[in-house]
Design an enzyme around this catalytic site. Sequence first.
Site, short mmCIF file in Angstrom:
data_model
loop_
_atom_site.label_atom_id
_atom_site.label_comp_id
_atom_site.label_asym_id
_atom_site.label_seq_id
_atom_site.Cartn_x
_atom_site.Cartn_y
_atom_site.Cartn_z
N TRP A 148 2.00 -53.53 7.91
CA TRP A 148 3.24 -53.86 8.61
C TRP A 148 3.27 -53.25 10.00
O TRP A 148 3.71 -53.89 10.96
CB TRP A 148 4.47 -53.45 7.80
CG TRP A 148 4.56 -54.17 6.49
CD1 TRP A 148 4.52 -53.62 5.25
CD2 TRP A 148 4.69 -55.60 6.29
NE1 TRP A 148 4.61 -54.60 4.29
CE2 TRP A 148 4.71 -55.81 4.89
CE3 TRP A 148 4.76 -56.70 7.14
CZ2 TRP A 148 4.83 -57.08 4.33
CZ3 TRP A 148 4.87 -57.97 6.59
CH2 TRP A 148 4.91 -58.15 5.21
N ASP B 131 11.10 -49.39 10.84
CA ASP B 131 11.13 -50.51 9.90
C ASP B 131 11.37 -49.91 8.51
O ASP B 131 10.47 -49.32 7.92
CB ASP B 131 9.78 -51.25 9.96
CG ASP B 131 9.69 -52.37 8.93
OD1 ASP B 131 10.65 -52.59 8.17
OD2 ASP B 131 8.62 -53.04 8.90
N LYS C 183 14.31 -56.55 -0.24
CA LYS C 183 13.73 -55.49 -1.06
C LYS C 183 14.84 -54.67 -1.72
O LYS C 183 14.96 -54.67 -2.92
CB LYS C 183 12.83 -54.58 -0.23
CG LYS C 183 11.40 -55.07 -0.08
CD LYS C 183 11.18 -56.05 1.03
CE LYS C 183 9.77 -56.59 1.10
NZ LYS C 183 9.27 -56.68 2.46
C1 LIG Z 1 8.49 -57.14 3.51
C2 LIG Z 1 8.29 -56.32 4.71
C3 LIG Z 1 8.23 -56.87 5.99
C4 LIG Z 1 8.29 -58.38 6.25
O1 LIG Z 1 9.54 -58.87 6.02
P1 LIG Z 1 9.89 -60.42 6.36
O2 LIG Z 1 11.33 -60.50 5.99
O3 LIG Z 1 9.01 -61.25 5.47
O4 LIG Z 1 9.63 -60.63 7.78
C5 LIG Z 1 8.09 -56.01 7.07
N1 LIG Z 1 8.01 -54.69 6.89
C6 LIG Z 1 8.05 -54.11 5.68
C7 LIG Z 1 7.96 -52.63 5.55
C8 LIG Z 1 8.19 -54.91 4.55
O5 LIG Z 1 8.24 -54.34 3.34
#
Ligand SMILES: *Cc1c(COP(=O)(O)O)cnc(C)c1O
Length: 362
Positions: free
Chosen positions: A102, A173, A197
């Site tokens: 990521w 993030d 999540k």
């Molecule tokens: C799932 C995830 C993403 C991507 O998320 P999208 O909604 O598919 O863009 C980015 N960063 C982390 C840490 C994730 O777990």
Amino acid sequence: MSRVINFSPGPSTLPLPVLERAQRELLDFDGSGISMLEHSHRGAKYSAVHEEAKSLLKELVPVPDTHEILFMQGGATGQFALVPMNFLPAGKSADYINTGSWSKKAFAEAEIVGEPRWAGTGQVDGKFIRVPKQSDLELDSGAAYVHLTSNNTIAGTQFHTFPDTGSVPIVADMSSDFLWRPIDVSRFGLIYAGAQKNLGPAGITVVIARKDLLEAASTKVPKIFRYSFIAENNSLQNTAPTFTIYMVRNVLQWVKENGGASAMETRNQKKANMLYGCIDEHEGFYRCPVERESRSVMNVVFTLPSEELEKKFMADAAAEGMVNTKGHRSVGGIRISMYNAMGPQEIEKLTGFMKSFAQKNG
Ligand SMILES: *Cc1c(COP(=O)(O)O)cnc(C)c1O
């Protein structure tokens, strides 16, 4: 009804009472005779939900008055692009901490816009088995911001303390560990988290941004991609994903009813202790590649002695009603995702299964 235990990394399991409530309210929301799916994003029924979702976030995270709460679309992936578009001016660079897939994706988007620079890595012999310590970082005091991924959904690593970046704002993030415990928001310039999540269904990204940074951000960005414009419009500049925000509101109410973010922390630590405890007890059969201090409480990754045994593990677990235990294709092995909605009793069932699987196959 036969629901199974779903260890999916995302979209992931939701609290059962939240799903039941959505089912109950689906045809007639709050006596209005129409469903939340059909309400106008400008109407009173939806407005109340929108405001309550914001105020619950403010209370639970908690979010101080210095920061704004936004609901945005485009996922965390959208934020990879929007962060540099808004906060990385020409001639400046931004520091990125590399903890795996990521972070690399975020970095690649920033490269299109400006000049990001790697300020540290969690890679050891090609593998992301830890998050870097403060002493591993080479931070640039002139950077526009420092970007990090607080929980690495694929590698199973997590920052348990955040680096000291001086006056350079941290952009985090937090897609896969947002609200796993209370956060000191004052330490961050901007936090973003895709809902699918820990917060609800897919379709919305919660952003918490320092107001002074929004004011100083670039205005050479189309309005729909500009944080300050979204903030000025209370995230209602265009049609909001109303049903997703309604679901997020319901999940936040569930978090509150269950004791808030501190109670989530206790619950998550309990699950992590059980699962890592089980892995460590069967060392040699189950193996977690992640260094102890960097182990994620949300996504637990481990391997078995062979790929065949891993396949058998997944199949046997599924036969006992435990699904989506496969590791990410880039790392293999097993991955157990256990966000807030996953209960300790489910992890107890899993560890019971793991013990007998190790006995039979070890
Ligand atoms: C799932 C995830 C993403 C991507 O998320 P999208 O909604 O598919 O863009 C980015 N960063 C982390 C840490 C994730 O777990």
